[in-house]
Design a protein around this motif. Structure first.
Motif, PDB file in Angstrom:
ATOM      1  N   TYR A 110       0.770  -1.405  -0.020  1.00 27.04           N
ATOM      2  CA  TYR A 110      -0.168   0.057   0.095  1.00 27.04           C
ATOM      3  C   TYR A 110       0.804   1.075  -0.116  1.00 27.04           C
ATOM      4  O   TYR A 110       0.685   2.057  -0.958  1.00 27.04           O
ATOM      5  N   ARG A 128      -6.393   0.851   0.532  1.00 24.02           N
ATOM      6  CA  ARG A 128      -6.484   1.664   1.568  1.00 24.02           C
ATOM      7  C   ARG A 128      -8.155   1.155   2.061  1.00 24.02           C
ATOM      8  O   ARG A 128      -8.333   1.271   3.435  1.00 24.02           O
ATOM      9  N   LYS A 129      -8.857   0.476   1.171  1.00 16.28           N
ATOM     10  CA  LYS A 129     -10.219   0.310   1.520  1.00 16.28           C
ATOM     11  C   LYS A 129     -10.324  -0.924   2.508  1.00 16.28           C
ATOM     12  O   LYS A 129     -11.261  -1.100   3.570  1.00 16.28           O
ATOM     13  N   VAL A 151      -8.655  -1.699   5.401  1.00 19.39           N
ATOM     14  CA  VAL A 151      -8.641  -1.372   6.935  1.00 19.39           C
ATOM     15  C   VAL A 151      -9.104   0.035   7.294  1.00 19.39           C
ATOM     16  O   VAL A 151      -9.260   0.430   8.534  1.00 19.39           O
ATOM     17  N   ALA A 152      -9.777   0.773   6.450  1.00 18.14           N
ATOM     18  CA  ALA A 152     -10.343   2.084   6.771  1.00 18.14           C
ATOM     19  C   ALA A 152     -11.480   1.934   7.859  1.00 18.14           C
ATOM     20  O   ALA A 152     -11.741   2.783   8.653  1.00 18.14           O
ATOM     21  N   ILE A 165     -10.258   1.342  11.318  1.00 16.54           N
ATOM     22  CA  ILE A 165      -9.619   2.804  11.757  1.00 16.54           C
ATOM     23  C   ILE A 165     -10.694   3.646  12.253  1.00 16.54           C
ATOM     24  O   ILE A 165     -10.825   4.466  13.193  1.00 16.54           O
ATOM     25  N   THR A 166     -11.636   4.019  11.285  1.00 13.90           N
ATOM     26  CA  THR A 166     -12.731   4.644  11.296  1.00 13.90           C
ATOM     27  C   THR A 166     -13.312   4.690  12.710  1.00 13.90           C
ATOM     28  O   THR A 166     -13.806   5.480  13.453  1.00 13.90           O
ATOM     29  N   GLN A 217      -0.716   8.138   2.807  1.00 17.93           N
ATOM     30  CA  GLN A 217      -1.218   6.567   3.118  1.00 17.93           C
ATOM     31  C   GLN A 217      -2.351   6.924   4.283  1.00 17.93           C
ATOM     32  O   GLN A 217      -2.942   5.842   4.657  1.00 17.93           O
ATOM     33  N   TRP A 272      -6.986   6.258   4.407  1.00 18.11           N
ATOM     34  CA  TRP A 272      -7.883   5.421   5.308  1.00 18.11           C
ATOM     35  C   TRP A 272      -9.050   6.217   5.839  1.00 18.11           C
ATOM     36  O   TRP A 272      -9.882   5.834   6.389  1.00 18.11           O
ATOM     37  N   ASP A 311       0.560   5.371  10.537  1.00 15.05           N
ATOM     38  CA  ASP A 311       0.565   4.075   9.972  1.00 15.05           C
ATOM     39  C   ASP A 311       1.240   3.282  10.970  1.00 15.05           C
ATOM     40  O   ASP A 311       0.604   2.031  11.358  1.00 15.05           O
ATOM     41  N   LEU A 368      -2.041   1.938  12.922  1.00 18.23           N
ATOM     42  CA  LEU A 368      -2.302   0.722  12.199  1.00 18.23           C
ATOM     43  C   LEU A 368      -1.574  -0.157  12.844  1.00 18.23           C
ATOM     44  O   LEU A 368      -2.331  -1.441  13.155  1.00 18.23           O
TER      45      LEU A 368
END
Length: 206
Positions: free
Chosen positions: A75, A84-85, A87-88, A91-92, A118, A122, A176, A204
């Protein structure tokens, strides 16, 4: 009777979803989230607490190894922005309760090469603010050894138009990888010096 559930886009098959399950049950440092054999402060945090007037609490979703290390490489360093999708959503869910969300910025040279930040990749579903700007630097963090990372001077500056926004607010930094903690401690120090009530961080991986 028909029952309709919201449609949820799946980016991973069931097998790969298991590889991306946060390891919340592991024993870890209760300040930075580093996975270790006992639940107590790690050596890094003990040292940071001796030189800083604040304690930076960090929460990481994953340990930086295995599939997560491969994910970040593809990534961030190979530039597969589609990833990016993956783990978004995780994290959100962690950051949505905070008053002000501040991503760690990248400098213009890095942006010119990579074409994206990066971290903000996210945060498409989050209201975040680029309170910090990154100063130009001769060497990227991932190119430095541990000693060089710890000796890094303040790499950030305040975006002056957002200074009033952070005063007496609870800030959540997002990055990250938490390696030595130098980047996040510099960012937190600058925000606190400019009036933030408190600062914590979400990464992350650790």
């Amino acid at each position: 009777m028909l029952s309709f559930k919201p449609f949820v886009t799946r980016y991973l098959c069931l097998h790969c979803e298991k590889l991306f399950q946060p390891m919340l049950s592991e024993k870890h440092c209760f300040q930075c989230g580093r996975i270790q054999s006992i639940n107590e402060l790690c050596e890094d945090c003990l040292k940071w607490n001796q030189v800083k007037s604040f304690k930076l609490i960090n929460q990481s979703l994953y340990s930086y190894d295995g599939v997560i290390k491969e994910y970040i490489d593809r990534y961030k360093f190979q530039g597969d922005y589609r990833l990016r999708k993956l783990v978004a959503t995780q994290i959100t869910e962690l950051i949505k309760k905070y008053e002000v969300v501040v991503p760690i910025p990248i400098n213009q040279v890095t942006m010119g090469v990579r074409k994206f930040n990066q971290v903000t990749g996210w945060l498409e579903e989050v209201n975040y603010t680029m309170v910090l700007t990154a100063k130009p630097k001769l060497k990227a963090q991932f190119q430095k050894n541990r000693s060089e990372r710890l000796q890094t001077q303040q790499p950030f500056a305040m975006n002056e138009k957002y200074v009033e926004m952070i005063k007496q607010k609870q800030i959540c930094l997002v990055d990250d990888i938490y390696t030595t903690g130098t980047t996040l401690h510099h960012a937190a120090q600058l925000l606190l010096d400019n009036g933030a009530q408190s600062v914590r961080s979400i990464t992350l991986a650790r």
